[in-house]
Design a protein around this motif. Sequence first.
Motif, PDB file in Angstrom:
ATOM      1  N   LYS A 814       1.554   2.850   3.542  1.00 33.95           N
ATOM      2  CA  LYS A 814       0.283   2.294   3.047  1.00 33.95           C
ATOM      3  C   LYS A 814      -0.909   3.038   3.631  1.00 33.95           C
ATOM      4  CE  LYS A 814       2.196  -2.352   2.354  1.00 33.95           C
ATOM      5  NZ  LYS A 814       2.175  -3.770   2.784  1.00 33.95           N
ATOM      6  N   VAL A 817      -1.169   6.525   1.919  1.00 35.17           N
ATOM      7  CA  VAL A 817      -1.684   6.457   0.541  1.00 35.17           C
ATOM      8  C   VAL A 817      -3.188   6.202   0.567  1.00 35.17           C
ATOM      9  CG1 VAL A 817      -1.595   5.195  -1.637  1.00 35.17           C
ATOM     10  CG2 VAL A 817       0.508   5.701  -0.419  1.00 35.17           C
ATOM     11  N   ARG A 818      -3.611   5.302   1.453  1.00 36.87           N
ATOM     12  CA  ARG A 818      -5.045   5.029   1.550  1.00 36.87           C
ATOM     13  C   ARG A 818      -5.802   6.287   1.952  1.00 36.87           C
ATOM     14  NH1 ARG A 818      -4.850   1.384   5.283  1.00 36.87           N
ATOM     15  NH2 ARG A 818      -4.299  -0.292   3.850  1.00 36.87           N
ATOM     16  N   GLN A 834       0.508   4.271  -5.059  1.00 35.77           N
ATOM     17  CA  GLN A 834      -0.251   3.069  -4.717  1.00 35.77           C
ATOM     18  C   GLN A 834       0.100   1.919  -5.659  1.00 35.77           C
ATOM     19  OE1 GLN A 834      -3.197   2.354  -2.133  1.00 35.77           O
ATOM     20  NE2 GLN A 834      -1.753   0.777  -2.713  1.00 35.77           N
TER      21      GLN A 834
END
Length: 990
Positions: A814, A817-818, A834
């Motif tokens: 996570k 991806v951010r 995402q």
Amino acid sequence: MSAEAADREAATSSRPCTPPQTCWFEFLLEESLLEKHLRKPCPDPAPVQLIVQFLEQASKPSVNEQNQVQPPPDNKRNRILKLLALKVAAHLKWDLDILEKSLSVPVLNMLLNELLCISKVPPGTKHVDMDLATLPPTTAMAILLYNRWAIRTIVQSSFPVKQAKPGPPQLSVMNQMQQEKELTENILKVLKEQAADSILVLEAALKLNKDLYVHTMRTLDLLAMEPGMVNGETESSAAGLKIKIEEVHCQVCYDLGAAYFQQGSTNSAAYENAREKFFRTKELMAETGSLSLHCTIDEKRLAGYCQACNVLVPSPDSTTQQLTPYSQVHICLRSGNYQEVIQIFIEDNLTFSLPVQFRQSVLRELLNETLDEICFKICACNTVRDILEGRTISVQFNQLLFLRPNKEKIDFLLEVCSRSINLEKTSDSLKGNMAAFLKNVCLGLEDLQYVFMISSHELFITLLKDEERKLLVDQMRKRSPRINLCINPVTSFYDIPASASVNIGQLEHQLILSVDPWRIRQILIELHGMTSERQFWTVSNKWEVPSVYSGVILGIKDNLTRDLVYILMAKGLHSSAVKDFPHAKQLFAACLELVTEFSPKLRQVMLNEMLLLDIHTHEAGVGQSGERPPSDLISRVRGYLEMRLPDIPLRQVVAEECVAFMLNWRENEYLTLQVPAFLLQNNPYVKLGQLLAATCKELPGPKESRRTAKDLWEVVVQICSVSNQHKRGNDGRISLIKQRESTLGIMYRSELLSFIKKLREPLVLTIILSLFVKLHNVREDIVNDITAEHISIWPSSIPNLQSVDFEAVAITVKELVRYTLSINPNNHSWLIIQADIYFATNQYSAALHYYLQAGAVCSDFFNKAVPPDVYTDQVIKRMIKCCSLLNCHTQVAILCQFLREIDYKTAFKSLQEQNSHDAMDSYYDYIWDVTILEYLTYLHHKRGETDKRQIAIKAIGQTELNASNPEEVLQLAAQRRKKKFLQAMAKLYF
């Protein structure tokens, strides 16, 4: 219409300034070569010059036998000239922006009046009395053009005009200019008299719902024929150039908004009308988008109008409670209501809604107005906000409070602190910040009565423990010799002679603020001349030097040199951290020059720090635009990586940044082939960089040759593995304890994540992301896999699954991806990842948002087909499931058509659902599969839903869906419906 007739009569005496050129004019007139001339790339004369020449020739007065000047004769030649002028304007598509820019008011007035005549507008009728909806489209469009030009001309005349520099005086030219000026003023007078009628005509145009047409060169030719040869073509709805009604509304709204805005100077209510029209213009522009062909609006000017309307018309509801704090502050500043601004800032200390930069700009504006009391209160509010968010106290606040403290300031400061913190809900860290602030204020105050005001306050007693309050009292007692214990006022501050301690304090203050190396050196020399007992590198607790360096620096025997090296290093590191690279370079260069004289070890330290500074400078500057770093910088990075000097203190971040720098600029050849072996063994970042570079290099090759990918996989798996320990409990049972922070790999997971966040190269980021996605998918309890590009290069299993901390892996995915989407929010592969994450965590609306965004970025917002490797069957099926779980069953049926093999079972089942949360029958136009449409017809017939059945039948009856059509036609129909459906979905979920 009387006003227009007056215009035409006034225009007959118009004498444009451009001199006639008879040779080319007669040639075009006699040979009818106008169209051929206009088709030239750069016609000479230009089209607007042709209009001037044609109308000038047509408006020439005649002289009779008695030498009396007569109006221009209405003969065939003049009618042809006027027709030619209209045809040139039609060639320019009646673009008022072009015509107004190039033609004078009298000439354009004459041109548009001729358009009204040829469009069969009755000369004796006012435009406002005519029903536009019942007129032929070309006639209605001619009326709109005239009235749009009328109010645009009125608005334009209200703007100041820069006078052109006069040339040599020529009597004939001056007379001609004076005539044209008088004629323009007469026309403006008429236009202003009929302005109200023109606005009513344009308001009526906003109620039209059918497309309009404007005359083209062909329709003008047809009008010039005998009436029997026209056959009514120009009267029909298909004659001329089609202008979509949305474009007409958009342009009319903009022109009306400008007219209302111009009227607002005398009628403030007009600003509300202007606001409504301008915001409607923005909505229509968003709807038409790039498809608009005939609507030309200056978007920057429109944005300026909207911003002005927001200021002049505070809110549609005109209630302060509904305004944003940002707007409330602006309104209060304009009205001089500074107390309300202070209240807004105090309330914002709880919500943090106003940007800190905005609050500081308000303070700067008030400082310019020398409002001392208000400035202190605003500064106090800002300081408390800074404290709560962990920022340092500004020098400005210290000056405003401590130079001239008084009871009112202390009372207000305590009020702000009390109202800015909710003791029941606030976190311990914020309470600690506030407590430390109040302690520092106490220590900074000289007068004990002010200290007592703070220490006895309820907030102070609540935040500080008994031990902390006792410690503070002891500190105050130690300071007592220099504290003024008397409450009575003493002699003025400026009457007290300066002592040595005051001078030292002033120099220390200058030392804290200065960033000039030579000024810092001079101050230190003065300070050491006053006292030899102080260590001036401890003056500010903000001066921080890494521990690996501080031991060497503090070992310098000479006190002055030690202080100077420490402070230069600390200030340089701080300047680099806040991206003040020029000052950082000056400070480091001065420090390098100083230590070169006596310490080779510190000299190498400074060279390393200057290398890191140059990397940061390039990455934050020209590197952001893609410009490669100079070869000298790359050579220095290689030199640092290969450095083998013993006993040199090294910061790990320098090696980390150097390896990231080489990966970002694709120096893969060096990292894979030229890195010395000892580096791979001793530096984990070099080892990781070499594996990443080699994987990038081998990626295009066959899967069997990707040995390096397997090595990289094993390294990352080890980093994400945890060591297990067994502990015997009180009941005698043995429990398993996982040590999260222990690692079997070459670095900690947090260090790996920190290193990855220094990378910007898309391929490297994609490889790392796919590795972690694969590692995430290896878990046995995973139901929904996450897809990623290049995921097939990694092994599909792990020998010891229990050793991997999969919870940490999921968090890392996570985070990655951010981060990657912050680097490039338009990478469809990362967007799909995402979306898959949201899908796997049952956040279906968010998943749809990112699935649609992935398709939009690679298809020009669905104006092109989405590549099949983006919208795979798996992605489409997940979108179908998202819609199904959101109860959008009609969307499910439409998406079933997107699969390579249409899923009729799912489509039919979803259409049977009656509890649908989507638009249902309004989506039928997006269905191209006749079988689904036939099923819909049957279903609605069975349910007795006649209206919906008719909509489905209408959708089936479209000719482009006929099964007998060629395959290309059917594919085009499907593609068009896909585009419209996906765009509608995007508007719904974006």
